[in-house]
Design an enzyme around this catalytic site. Structure first.
Site, PDB file in Angstrom:
ATOM      1  N   GLN A   1     -11.165   7.970  -4.977  1.00 18.36           N
ATOM      2  CA  GLN A   1     -11.680   8.435  -3.690  1.00 18.36           C
ATOM      3  C   GLN A   1     -12.932   9.268  -3.936  1.00 18.36           C
ATOM      4  O   GLN A   1     -13.351   9.442  -5.072  1.00 18.36           O
ATOM      5  CB  GLN A   1     -10.614   9.249  -2.956  1.00 18.36           C
TER       6      GLN A   1
ATOM      7  N   HIS B   1      -6.624 -21.589   9.052  1.00 16.23           N
ATOM      8  CA  HIS B   1      -7.934 -22.016   8.542  1.00 16.23           C
ATOM      9  C   HIS B   1      -8.655 -20.843   7.874  1.00 16.23           C
ATOM     10  O   HIS B   1      -9.180 -20.987   6.761  1.00 16.23           O
ATOM     11  CB  HIS B   1      -8.822 -22.593   9.651  1.00 16.23           C
TER      12      HIS B   1
ATOM     13  N   ASP C   1       0.866  -1.183   0.000  1.00 18.43           N
ATOM     14  CA  ASP C   1       0.000   0.000   0.000  1.00 18.43           C
ATOM     15  C   ASP C   1       0.904   1.234   0.000  1.00 18.43           C
ATOM     16  O   ASP C   1       2.122   1.121   0.071  1.00 18.43           O
ATOM     17  CB  ASP C   1      -0.980  -0.035   1.173  1.00 18.43           C
TER      18      ASP C   1
ATOM     19  N   ASP D   1      -8.482  -7.198  -0.191  1.00 22.89           N
ATOM     20  CA  ASP D   1      -7.605  -7.474   0.952  1.00 22.89           C
ATOM     21  C   ASP D   1      -8.361  -7.100   2.205  1.00 22.89           C
ATOM     22  O   ASP D   1      -9.222  -6.218   2.166  1.00 22.89           O
ATOM     23  CB  ASP D   1      -6.321  -6.635   0.894  1.00 22.89           C
TER      24      ASP D   1
ATOM     25  N   CYS E   1      -7.476 -27.428   4.901  1.00 20.31           N
ATOM     26  CA  CYS E   1      -6.440 -26.568   5.489  1.00 20.31           C
ATOM     27  C   CYS E   1      -5.604 -27.355   6.498  1.00 20.31           C
ATOM     28  O   CYS E   1      -6.018 -28.417   6.951  1.00 20.31           O
ATOM     29  CB  CYS E   1      -7.075 -25.342   6.140  1.00 20.31           C
TER      30      CYS E   1
ATOM     31  N   ASP F   1      -2.359   8.610  -1.700  1.00 13.87           N
ATOM     32  CA  ASP F   1      -3.628   9.351  -1.766  1.00 13.87           C
ATOM     33  C   ASP F   1      -4.047   9.783  -0.366  1.00 13.87           C
ATOM     34  O   ASP F   1      -3.464   9.347   0.614  1.00 13.87           O
ATOM     35  CB  ASP F   1      -4.727   8.462  -2.352  1.00 13.87           C
TER      36      ASP F   1
ATOM     37  N   GLY G   1     -11.207   4.130   0.461  1.00 17.22           N
ATOM     38  CA  GLY G   1     -12.076   4.942   1.306  1.00 17.22           C
ATOM     39  C   GLY G   1     -13.448   4.349   1.538  1.00 17.22           C
ATOM     40  O   GLY G   1     -14.358   5.050   1.964  1.00 17.22           O
TER      41      GLY G   1
ATOM     42  N   GLY H   1       1.085   3.728   2.147  1.00 16.35           N
ATOM     43  CA  GLY H   1       1.402   4.335   3.432  1.00 16.35           C
ATOM     44  C   GLY H   1       0.383   5.389   3.806  1.00 16.35           C
ATOM     45  O   GLY H   1       0.261   5.769   4.970  1.00 16.35           O
ATOM     46  N   GLY H   2      -0.348   5.875   2.826  1.00 13.42           N
ATOM     47  CA  GLY H   2      -1.303   6.963   3.065  1.00 13.42           C
ATOM     48  C   GLY H   2      -2.329   6.622   4.131  1.00 13.42           C
ATOM     49  O   GLY H   2      -2.545   7.397   5.060  1.00 13.42           O
ATOM     50  N   PHE H   3      -2.937   5.443   4.014  1.00 12.13           N
ATOM     51  CA  PHE H   3      -4.003   5.096   4.940  1.00 12.13           C
ATOM     52  C   PHE H   3      -3.504   5.083   6.390  1.00 12.13           C
ATOM     53  O   PHE H   3      -4.158   5.605   7.283  1.00 12.13           O
ATOM     54  CB  PHE H   3      -4.611   3.731   4.571  1.00 12.13           C
TER      55      PHE H   3
END
Ligand SMILES: [Zn+2]
Length: 376
Positions: free
Chosen positions: A194, A340, A89, A271, A311, A143, A221, A91-93
């Site tokens: 966004q 799992h 990512d 994700d 699993c 962003d 967002g 880093g913004g978030f």
């Protein structure tokens, strides 16, 4: 390079070709914040649970151990011994959600590290440089993620700045990819849409960023406090505005039901921390709803978490044993639940891909959703 293999309604079945291999979509990326999945999960484990893409957080790795350390160790792939795709990512978030005392300027964001309080500056160029040092397969554009309840006027100005930042990200990545000492000179860039819950702002923004011909497009967002219905409404509006011949990534989403609904609207990358976070708390996903293994009714239950699950936890261990481990705070209990849950998500995506290929996605979705509601 993204290859659209099949459409079933709006659902997309694709293949994304990268320098680290092919990603079959729709795909769920397994979140390893600081280059490891929380819950004592190793990269060898990831091979066993069907992980296609690992996601790491730029902000966390920049703060600790430092992206220069990762670069000196040969990049994230060598560092964590994982040769398949990695998405980082921007880093913004984290800057906007974790760091204290931040100041947003045109050039970027000034903030204090959440680890030791030291002052850090991050703008589009810095984010691209850090991600280039990490040498991930896919880098995300820097962003601002405005709150879903932010005022319309603020969101409008923020989105305009995010577009200007995106141009700077694209230029900086082109420069970095051309440098001789860059580890991954084929690093790809995804832009981020966004606009909070304002459909018109989101649509206009999508139309602007698709002109940049990036490797993929994310919807950011969302899943930050708005209702599921609002999220689906935004997806209905914005996904058709993004290129169908590029991957569409819904960031930070979500529950299995959210994923089924978003796939139906044309999303193909996901994700979320839910499977690992819930696993660490003994909450496990099944096709008949979520179970809390701390519950007394599993004390003498010889069944695996889910009958038929392939699993590493379900192939060998009973609910009773895992419950005991969790209660005794043995690390293995948490680990088995996380394995799992991630397997469950990765396997769900496989079933989703099969259903799209077979052209019966709507029926598949309906059947899955009614199973989740059972809550056995
Ligand atoms: Zn299992």
């Amino acid at each position: 390079m993204y290859k659209l293999i099949k459409r079933d309604g709006n659902a997309k079945r694709g293949e994304f070709h990268t320098v680290h291999g092919v990603i079959q979509t729709p795909v769920f990326m397994n979140v390893g914040t600081a280059a490891a999945i929380k819950g004592a999960v190793s990269t060898e484990d990831l091979q066993q649970i069907g992980t296609q893409v690992e996601l790491s957080n730029t902000y966390h790795l920049h703060v600790r151990p430092g992206d220069q350390v990762v670069k000196k160790m040969g990049g994230l792939h060598k560092f964590m011994v994982w040769d398949k795709p990695i998405l980082t990512d921007s880093g913004g978030f984290q800057v906007f959600s974790l760091a204290g005392l931040r100041k947003i300027k045109e050039e970027g964001v000034y903030f204090n590290s959440h680890v030791d309080g030291r002052k850090i500056f991050m703008g589009p160029e810095q984010s691209m440089q850090i991600q280039s040092n990490l040498a991930s397969t896919i880098a995300m554009a820097f962003d601002e993620c405005p709150s879903s309840v932010a005022e319309r006027e603020y969101v409008q100005r923020s989105v305009e700045r995010t577009t200007r930042w995106l141009h700077r990200c694209k230029e900086e990545m082109a420069r970095l990819n051309s440098l001789p000492d860059t580890i991954n000179q084929h690093q790809m860039l995804f832009g981020i849409n966004q606009g909070a819950i304002y459909e018109d702002i989101r649509i206009e923004h999508a139309q602007q960023i698709r002109e940049l011909d990036l490797d993929g497009y994310a919807v950011g967002g969302l899943a930050v406090g708005e209702s599921h219905e609002e999220m689906y409404r935004i997806l209905d509006a914005v996904v058709p505005e993004l290129p169908v011949d590029k991957p569409t990534y819904l960031m930070g989403v979500g529950t299995p039901a959210n994923i089924l609904e978003a796939v139906d609207r044309g999303v193909d990358f996901f994700d979320c921390v839910y499977p690992s976070r819930n696993g660490r708390h003994g909450h496990v996903y099944t096709n008949h709803g979520k179970l809390n293994l701390f519950n007394a009714k599993y004390e003498l239950d010889p069944k695996p978490i889910e009958e038929g699950c392939q699993c590493p936890a379900c192939r060998h261990y009973s609910r009773a044993y895992i419950r005991h481990l969790l209660k005794a705070k043995e690390m293995l209990g948490m680990r088995l639940c996380v394995l799992h849950n991630l397997y469950f998500y990765n396997h769900l995506m496989e079933e989703i891909r099969d259903a799209i290929e077979a052209g019966n996605y709507k029926a598949f979705k309906k059947e899955k959703l009614s199973g989740f509601e059972n809550n056995a």
